[in-house]
Design an enzyme around this catalytic site. Structure first.
Site, PDB file in Angstrom:
ATOM      1  N   HIS A  59       0.725  -1.350   0.052  1.00  6.40           N
ATOM      2  CA  HIS A  59       0.041   0.075  -0.055  1.00  6.40           C
ATOM      3  C   HIS A  59       0.915   1.196  -0.027  1.00  6.40           C
ATOM      4  O   HIS A  59       0.627   2.324  -0.806  1.00  6.40           O
ATOM      5  CB  HIS A  59      -1.073  -0.188   1.399  1.00  6.40           C
ATOM      6  CG  HIS A  59      -1.868   1.143   1.253  1.00  6.40           C
ATOM      7  ND1 HIS A  59      -3.265   1.168   1.178  1.00  6.40           N
ATOM      8  CD2 HIS A  59      -1.436   2.296   1.522  1.00  6.40           C
ATOM      9  CE1 HIS A  59      -3.726   2.198   1.095  1.00  6.40           C
ATOM     10  NE2 HIS A  59      -2.878   3.096   1.558  1.00  6.40           N
ATOM     11  N   GLU A  60       1.924   1.309   0.897  1.00  6.38           N
ATOM     12  CA  GLU A  60       2.676   2.454   1.308  1.00  6.38           C
ATOM     13  C   GLU A  60       3.768   2.712  -0.044  1.00  6.38           C
ATOM     14  O   GLU A  60       3.917   3.784  -0.583  1.00  6.38           O
ATOM     15  CB  GLU A  60       3.264   2.538   2.412  1.00  6.38           C
ATOM     16  CG  GLU A  60       2.592   2.635   3.653  1.00  6.38           C
ATOM     17  CD  GLU A  60       1.623   3.827   3.556  1.00  6.38           C
ATOM     18  OE1 GLU A  60       2.038   4.808   2.870  1.00  6.38           O
ATOM     19  OE2 GLU A  60       0.655   3.648   4.114  1.00  6.38           O
TER      20      GLU A  60
ATOM     21  N   HIS B  75       1.832   4.014  -3.234  1.00  8.20           N
ATOM     22  CA  HIS B  75       1.797   5.799  -2.916  1.00  8.20           C
ATOM     23  C   HIS B  75       3.165   6.317  -3.558  1.00  8.20           C
ATOM     24  O   HIS B  75       3.270   7.316  -4.143  1.00  8.20           O
ATOM     25  CB  HIS B  75       1.539   5.956  -1.600  1.00  8.20           C
ATOM     26  CG  HIS B  75       0.263   5.834  -1.033  1.00  8.20           C
ATOM     27  ND1 HIS B  75      -0.967   6.174  -1.940  1.00  8.20           N
ATOM     28  CD2 HIS B  75      -0.296   5.431   0.112  1.00  8.20           C
ATOM     29  CE1 HIS B  75      -1.893   5.868  -1.230  1.00  8.20           C
ATOM     30  NE2 HIS B  75      -1.630   5.435  -0.114  1.00  8.20           N
TER      31      HIS B  75
END
Length: 228
Positions: free
Chosen positions: A24-25, A28
């Site tokens: 997820h990170e 980004h």
């Protein structure tokens, strides 16, 4: 909760949690990098190395508490937010939406991949297949929940940043102004409102309606599409 099963429960939950929050990170950071912002890249955060993303509380302590309090049925966590300087991107308003959406999108992709991987379980040795199957099932659950939770349109969640990017500017500014209170609002919705509901005899489990119910629908959709 059967404490004799604790080592097994931890082993089938911790890996899916770490993979989900790491991807997820990293998503980004990677999208931000592609759109012109090198902040995360320069800090070594555009990587799949979990060590770079793990948050002691959000990735380790909170999941452990949730596992214990839910009787081994649920675990949820988060990683250290990837730093993004939206001013460095090519089109800040548009790119903020793309960067924010990258995290939830990566979780849905991982959920689908986890579902597809179930087809390989039958070829694994006995006992190992059960452990892998639990990991894959939990991976689907965690990734879908992480996606839905982060799409709540409240800053600092990804959904809040998406809302700021697509709403008319006057309304977007009002939503953006909520960021300083965002986590307090979320904690109130998750813990305080249900508690008040229990006191007055009402079901006010807002988290279930905002996250749990949509997550169940999406999980069922993924399972049906993949055919497992």
């Amino acid at each position: 909760m059967d404490f004799s099963n604790v080592p097994f429960l931890i082993s089938v939950w911790i890996l899916p949690v770490i993979l989900a929050v790491t991807l997820h990170e990293a998503a980004h950071g990677w999208v931000a990098y592609r759109l012109g912002d090198r902040t995360a890249y320069m800090m070594g955060r555009v990587t799949f190395n979990p060590v770079k993303h793990v948050d002691p509380f959000g990735t380790l302590i909170l999941p452990g508490l949730m596992l214990f309090l839910s009787g081994g049925k649920m675990m949820f966590g988060f990683a250290k937010p990837v730093p993004v300087d939206i001013r460095n991107t090519y089109n800040p308003r548009r790119d903020m939406v793309l960067i924010a959406a990258a995290g939830p999108a990566s979780n849905i992709i991982l959920a689908f991949l986890s579902a597809i991987a179930f087809y390989a379980v039958e070829f694994l040795p006995k006992d190992v297949d059960l452990w892998v199957a639990h990991n894959l099932a939990n991976s689907i659950r965690i990734n879908v929940i992480l996606c839905v939770f982060n799409l709540i349109p409240l800053p600092p969640l990804d959904g809040g940043r998406i809302a700021v990017g697509i709403l008319p500017r006057p309304l977007a500014m009002r939503v953006a102004a909520l960021e300083r209170y965002g986590m307090f609002i979320l904690l109130g919705l998750i813990f305080l409102v249900p508690y008040v509901g229990d006191v007055v005899g009402l079901n006010l489990n807002v988290f279930w309606y905002l996250v749990g119910l949509p997550a169940e629908v999406i999980t069922e959709f993924i399972v049906n599409v993949v055919g497992i």
